[in-house]
Design a protein around this motif. Structure first.
Motif, PDB file in Angstrom:
ATOM      1  N   ARG A 143     -10.530 -12.098  -2.533  1.00 35.68           N
ATOM      2  CA  ARG A 143      -9.848 -13.403  -2.498  1.00 35.68           C
ATOM      3  C   ARG A 143      -8.726 -13.426  -3.529  1.00 35.68           C
ATOM      4  NH1 ARG A 143     -14.431 -18.154  -2.587  1.00 35.68           N
ATOM      5  NH2 ARG A 143     -14.679 -18.370  -0.329  1.00 35.68           N
ATOM      6  N   ALA A 144      -9.000 -12.890  -4.702  1.00 42.43           N
ATOM      7  CA  ALA A 144      -7.989 -12.888  -5.763  1.00 42.43           C
ATOM      8  C   ALA A 144      -6.735 -12.146  -5.319  1.00 42.43           C
ATOM      9  CB  ALA A 144      -8.553 -12.263  -7.039  1.00 42.43           C
ATOM     10  N   ASP A 145      -6.911 -11.023  -4.622  1.00 38.61           N
ATOM     11  CA  ASP A 145      -5.751 -10.287  -4.112  1.00 38.61           C
ATOM     12  C   ASP A 145      -4.940 -11.142  -3.149  1.00 38.61           C
ATOM     13  OD1 ASP A 145      -6.370  -7.970  -5.523  1.00 38.61           O
ATOM     14  OD2 ASP A 145      -7.486  -7.078  -3.849  1.00 38.61           O
ATOM     15  N   ALA A 146      -5.637 -11.859  -2.265  1.00 37.41           N
ATOM     16  CA  ALA A 146      -4.959 -12.705  -1.285  1.00 37.41           C
ATOM     17  C   ALA A 146      -4.206 -13.842  -1.975  1.00 37.41           C
ATOM     18  CB  ALA A 146      -5.963 -13.266  -0.283  1.00 37.41           C
ATOM     19  N   VAL A 147      -4.846 -14.495  -2.929  1.00 34.98           N
ATOM     20  CA  VAL A 147      -4.210 -15.605  -3.640  1.00 34.98           C
ATOM     21  C   VAL A 147      -3.029 -15.101  -4.454  1.00 34.98           C
ATOM     22  CG1 VAL A 147      -4.547 -17.350  -5.447  1.00 34.98           C
ATOM     23  CG2 VAL A 147      -6.292 -17.020  -3.667  1.00 34.98           C
TER      24      VAL A 147
END
Length: 88
Positions: free
Chosen positions: A30-34
């Motif tokens: 998720r952090a990569d996407a955000v």
């Protein structure tokens, strides 16, 4: 150095985010996407500001008819000089 931030997302948006991270998703976490979304947002905003600055420059100092004609003629010349191949 990095900074951690907490963000609350509506359930529907969190589910959409998870779909991007699913086993065959585009992102690993998720952090990569955000992070990717924020980078894209920042880049888009910088491009928007640059475009506005260019437009403002032309409003302050418009191109002359001679400059426009010169660019037009040069564009036509460069197209004519291209080694175009028939596509049909």
């Amino acid at each position: 150095m990095s900074e951690q931030i907490a963000v609350r997302l509506p359930d529907e948006l969190a589910a959409s985010l998870d779909a991007l991270v699913a086993p065959r998703g585009r992102f690993v976490t998720r952090a990569d996407a955000v992070r990717s979304a924020i980078e894209e947002l920042v880049d888009r905003e910088e491009r928007r500001r640059t475009g506005e600055a260019i437009a403002e420059g032309y409003r302050r100092i418009p191109q002359t008819a001679e400059e426009v004609a010169g660019v037009w003629e040069e564009s036509i010349r460069s197209i004519e000089e291209e080694p175009w191949e028939k596509w049909w």
